[in-house]
Each structure stands twice: as structure tokens, then as C-alpha cells.
Scaffold this active site. Sequence first.
Site, PDB file in Angstrom:
ATOM      1  N   PHE A 151       0.854  -1.198   0.000  1.00  0.00           N
ATOM      2  CA  PHE A 151       0.000   0.000   0.000  1.00  0.00           C
ATOM      3  C   PHE A 151       0.889   1.246   0.000  1.00  0.00           C
ATOM      4  O   PHE A 151       0.565   2.255   0.631  1.00  0.00           O
ATOM      5  CB  PHE A 151      -0.927  -0.004   1.227  1.00  0.00           C
ATOM      6  CG  PHE A 151      -1.843  -1.204   1.283  1.00  0.00           C
ATOM      7  CD1 PHE A 151      -2.964  -1.274   0.458  1.00  0.00           C
ATOM      8  CD2 PHE A 151      -1.578  -2.269   2.116  1.00  0.00           C
ATOM      9  CE1 PHE A 151      -3.815  -2.387   0.492  1.00  0.00           C
ATOM     10  CE2 PHE A 151      -2.412  -3.381   2.159  1.00  0.00           C
ATOM     11  CZ  PHE A 151      -3.531  -3.445   1.346  1.00  0.00           C
ATOM     12  N   ALA A 253      -9.634  17.974  -4.489  1.00  0.00           N
ATOM     13  CA  ALA A 253     -10.000  18.038  -5.910  1.00  0.00           C
ATOM     14  C   ALA A 253      -8.791  18.474  -6.729  1.00  0.00           C
ATOM     15  O   ALA A 253      -7.931  19.209  -6.241  1.00  0.00           O
ATOM     16  CB  ALA A 253     -11.158  19.015  -6.091  1.00  0.00           C
ATOM     17  N   CYS A 261      -0.880   3.028 -10.115  1.00  0.00           N
ATOM     18  CA  CYS A 261      -1.819   2.142  -9.400  1.00  0.00           C
ATOM     19  C   CYS A 261      -3.296   2.433  -9.659  1.00  0.00           C
ATOM     20  O   CYS A 261      -4.014   1.562 -10.156  1.00  0.00           O
ATOM     21  CB  CYS A 261      -1.554   2.224  -7.907  1.00  0.00           C
ATOM     22  SG  CYS A 261      -0.015   1.436  -7.449  1.00  0.00           S
TER      23      CYS A 261
HETATM   24  C1  UDX Z   1      -1.555   4.715  -4.484  1.00  0.00           C
HETATM   25  C2  UDX Z   1      -2.112   4.274  -3.114  1.00  0.00           C
HETATM   26  O1  UDX Z   1      -2.272   5.410  -2.280  1.00  0.00           O
HETATM   27  C3  UDX Z   1      -1.193   3.260  -2.497  1.00  0.00           C
HETATM   28  O2  UDX Z   1      -1.735   2.812  -1.264  1.00  0.00           O
HETATM   29  C4  UDX Z   1      -1.123   2.107  -3.501  1.00  0.00           C
HETATM   30  O3  UDX Z   1      -0.549   0.984  -3.033  1.00  0.00           O
HETATM   31  C5  UDX Z   1      -0.494   2.592  -4.791  1.00  0.00           C
HETATM   32  O4  UDX Z   1      -1.351   3.597  -5.312  1.00  0.00           O
HETATM   33  P1  UDX Z   1       0.286   6.404  -5.386  1.00  0.00           P
HETATM   34  O5  UDX Z   1      -0.137   5.980  -6.757  1.00  0.00           O
HETATM   35  O6  UDX Z   1       1.741   6.491  -5.079  1.00  0.00           O
HETATM   36  O7  UDX Z   1      -0.334   5.419  -4.278  1.00  0.00           O
HETATM   37  O8  UDX Z   1      -0.315   7.854  -5.136  1.00  0.00           O
HETATM   38  P2  UDX Z   1      -1.443   8.560  -4.250  1.00  0.00           P
HETATM   39  O9  UDX Z   1      -0.780   9.471  -3.302  1.00  0.00           O
HETATM   40  O10 UDX Z   1      -2.384   7.584  -3.680  1.00  0.00           O
HETATM   41  O11 UDX Z   1      -2.149   9.444  -5.381  1.00  0.00           O
HETATM   42  C6  UDX Z   1      -2.718   8.844  -6.541  1.00  0.00           C
HETATM   43  C7  UDX Z   1      -3.306   9.917  -7.443  1.00  0.00           C
HETATM   44  O12 UDX Z   1      -4.455  10.505  -6.866  1.00  0.00           O
HETATM   45  C8  UDX Z   1      -2.358  11.067  -7.757  1.00  0.00           C
HETATM   46  O13 UDX Z   1      -2.521  11.442  -9.108  1.00  0.00           O
HETATM   47  C9  UDX Z   1      -2.828  12.163  -6.824  1.00  0.00           C
HETATM   48  O14 UDX Z   1      -2.519  13.456  -7.302  1.00  0.00           O
HETATM   49  C10 UDX Z   1      -4.326  11.928  -6.831  1.00  0.00           C
HETATM   50  N1  UDX Z   1      -5.015  12.415  -5.627  1.00  0.00           N
HETATM   51  C11 UDX Z   1      -4.758  11.875  -4.398  1.00  0.00           C
HETATM   52  C12 UDX Z   1      -5.960  13.430  -5.746  1.00  0.00           C
HETATM   53  O15 UDX Z   1      -6.220  13.945  -6.842  1.00  0.00           O
HETATM   54  N2  UDX Z   1      -6.633  13.852  -4.628  1.00  0.00           N
HETATM   55  C13 UDX Z   1      -6.398  13.317  -3.400  1.00  0.00           C
HETATM   56  O16 UDX Z   1      -7.066  13.748  -2.434  1.00  0.00           O
HETATM   57  C14 UDX Z   1      -5.430  12.306  -3.279  1.00  0.00           C
END
Ligand code: UDX
Length: 460
Positions: A151, A253, A261
Site C-alpha cells: 500500500f 479536488a 496504481c
Molecule cells: C496509491 C495508493 O495510495 C497506495 O496505497 C497504492 O498501493 C499505490 O497507489 P500512489 O499511486 O503512489 O499510491 O499515489 P497517491 O498518493 O495515492 O495518489 C494517486 C493519485 O491521486 C495522484 O494522481 C494524486 O494526485 C491523486 N489524488 C490523491 C488526488 O487527486 N486527490 C487526493 O485527495 C489524493
Amino acid sequence: MNIAMIGAGYVGLTTGACLASLGHRVSIFDIDVRRTAQLRQGQVPIYEPGLAEMIEAGVANGGLRFHDDLAKAVENTAAVFIAVGTPSRPDGSIDLSHVEAAARAVAPLLRGGAVIVVKSTVAAGTCKRIRELIAEERQALDIHVASNPEFLREGSAISDFLEPERVVFGFDDPASGEVLDRIYRPLASRTTIVRTSCVNAELTKHVANAFLAMKIEFVNQVADLCEKIGADVTSVSRGIGLDSRIGSSFLTAGPGFGGSCFPKDTRAYARLARAHGVGQSLVETVISGNQARRVALADRILAEAALVPGDTVAVLGLAFKANTDDTRESAALAIVPRLAERGVRVRLHDPKAPMADELRHERVTWSASPYAAADGAQAVVMLTEWDEYRDLKIGHLKRVMSGNHLFDFRNLYAAEDVTGAGLVHHSIGRPAQRPRELGAVPAHARIQPRAAAGRRLRTA
Ligand code: UDX
């Protein structure tokens, strides 16, 4: 414990280095001999805060080694983690060929009683499939298969590993559970361990990511409404997030989710469910909504800055989020080509991410700084929430630009700081704010393309 890690990619390297930091002896194997050679020389091929230092320490104290000989890597190991890539197939399902090949390759090399731990994100049912492959390779099932989904968030992967909110162990036999217990004993007092079956553990990973992606798409849809009715999504998010039943995280947002992922895992989850005849309409809407969002944001830039062919736009941020050099499925990868196809020249900047091959186009160029990218541009578009972009001198940006539009798609700036410098502030989930000297835009005149040589950009 002696542990082998198959795969020196993002997950394998981070997990391997963290396991070594807990006192295990970890051998990391990769099929790419150049990569293992680089790592042996102390060069870390990915950017993750703290990882290079952790690898250096592990190598120095002998707890971490890199191999290109699989037999040597797995010799005398009680557990072999599989952390190889599981890319999307064109139909959205997961390509498990690398996982299956790794399992087949290690099966004959392991001593009886060893455990293969699947770390890669896989479709539910993969551990069962791996047991069948092992039985074929060894003509016996004297080694075990367990699931231990990761995760880790890019950018905070090391603390996510060392201070996890939970660790999930999937196993269908007691011996695998005992090996996982020994591996994670140093963390056991600081976290909750969920002990469950392999299929539950595999599904937990996909469902967790599908749910988080759903929160993001939900808040992005709320943001669209806020822009129309004069509300502020940041305030609404805070107002709902303080309810512990909802929770405040993943309610920011922005330009939609990207990375290695969420897009892949949501597609794989929906595909798996469809294959079993169980529709997952919520997740399917999340997938299509996120894709449509990027197109809509590109069109918003074209329309609200009234761009015409030949105009220049600075795009700040290629990485899918801050603190990573990863550009996979980032907002820029969808927005930049749409701008370039409409005849707009795009200047790109990112503090860490390299130029992505998908963006190579005659009208797309790289800039050494945000100000160089903005020089002569009609609009500046911020797509990644890098700290460097939070601290820009907006007055200086305005002076080098030829236009006056700032598309702040990560809501990094207060509207008054932008409008005070003479730029129109287009943010997410709040109506655009114009500098006082430009006056309000009469409703009938909104989103009118700038008349230049009579050429208008089609945005649909
Ligand atoms: C994610 C999961 O959080 C992690 O637990 C999993 O195992 C792998 O995928 P990651 O892809 O590194 O991790 O990034 P994360 O921080 O979760 O953000 C994913 C995407 O969502 C990014 O593009 C981020 O900018 C976007 N995001 C995240 C939003 O737009 N709004 C949010 O509130 C949170």
C-alpha cells in the site's frame, strides 16, 4: 531471515531496502542486468525520498545485495517475494505473465517449506494459479504461496512501509502465516496485522484503491458543481471530511488521479468483476469520469484563455503528483497532446520528472525553469503540486508572460495573490477570479475565443 526479492522496480527496491533495514538479509534479483549492475555501483534508478540512503546503508552493512543470478539470489531463503510488473492489457485486465514466469523460474530452485509471497498487485485468485504452476514445476506442492499486498504511496513509500496503518497477510496454510509473522515482527507492535486468506488479501488491495479513486472522482465532480454555483470545494471537503465516517483524506479536488496504481487497479477490478458477471457501475463511472476530466480540463484551458493556433502555454508538472519522477498516466500526458493537437505550442517544466516519450511533438518543448516556460506564454497551467510551484513569484510570472491566465489545477494559490499580480486565477472547484482592473466578464462574453486572424480553436 534470508529473503529474496524478485524485481528491482519501485515496489521491489523499496520493500527490499526496508526489509533489510529491519535486520533481514535481502537479495534482490532483476532480469535486467544493467539495472542490477547500476544498483551495485550505488546508482538508484528511481527517485524516492530516502531510498538511495537506505540502499547505501543496507549494502554497506551487508544486509542488502543485488543479483543477476536467480539461483544465487534465492539460495537458502525462507521467503521469496515476487514484485514484478503487472501491466494493464488493452481490455483493462492485468497481464500476469511476469508474475507467472517468476513463479515458474523460482519454483525448482527453492528448498521445501519455502514461501513465495506475492507482492505485485494481482487479480484475486492469482495465488491459487501460482500453486498450480508450482505443482507442475516441482511435481509436488511442498512450497507455500502467500499474498502480502503493498500500500506504498510514491513519495512517502519508506514511511508507509515502516509505519503502516495495517499490514495484510493472505495465507491458506499455517506455515506461510508463521513466516510472514517472523518477517514483520519488528513492525508488529506499531501496526494492525490483518490475517486472512489469499483471495481476501488480493481483493483487499484492489478494493482499497478502487475506493480511494472513487473518493477522488467524487470530490472532483463536486468541484465541477462548485465552479458553477460559486461555492468553494476546499471548504466543502473540509466540512464533510471532519465527519470520521467520511474521513478527510483523498478529498482534494484536482486534475484527476494518475500514477501506476489507481488507473490500472480500477480497470483491473472492474474487468475482473465483469468477467464474473458482477457489474461494478460505481468503479466504471470513476474510470470513465477520470478520463473525461482530463479532456474537459484541456478544453477549459483552450476556451477560457481563448487560445488560437500558434499561442504558447506553459505546463508546469509532468509527474502524476509531487515528490516523484513518475509520469505514468499523469494529467500532463492527457492534457498536453490535446493542446498541441489544437495548434498550441506547449513549454513543459518539471523539477524531477524527465520528458515523457508520449509527449514528443513538434510543438512541445522542454524548459529549464517555470519562468522560462512562461516566457511569452498566454497561459500557465499547474498540474503537479510541487513545493517549487507553490513559491513562484506571481508578479515575475506575469511580467514574462504575454497573456494573463493562470490555471492553478492543484489549488496552490489564494485567488487574491494571483489576481493581485494581474492574472486571472482559474482554479479547481471555485469560480475563476479576475484582477479588478480587468473588470467582471459579462455572462454573454464568457469563454469567447480571442479573435486572432479569425482562427478559432475547436474544443470538441
Ligand atoms: C496509491 C495508493 O495510495 C497506495 O496505497 C497504492 O498501493 C499505490 O497507489 P500512489 O499511486 O503512489 O499510491 O499515489 P497517491 O498518493 O495515492 O495518489 C494517486 C493519485 O491521486 C495522484 O494522481 C494524486 O494526485 C491523486 N489524488 C490523491 C488526488 O487527486 N486527490 C487526493 O485527495 C489524493
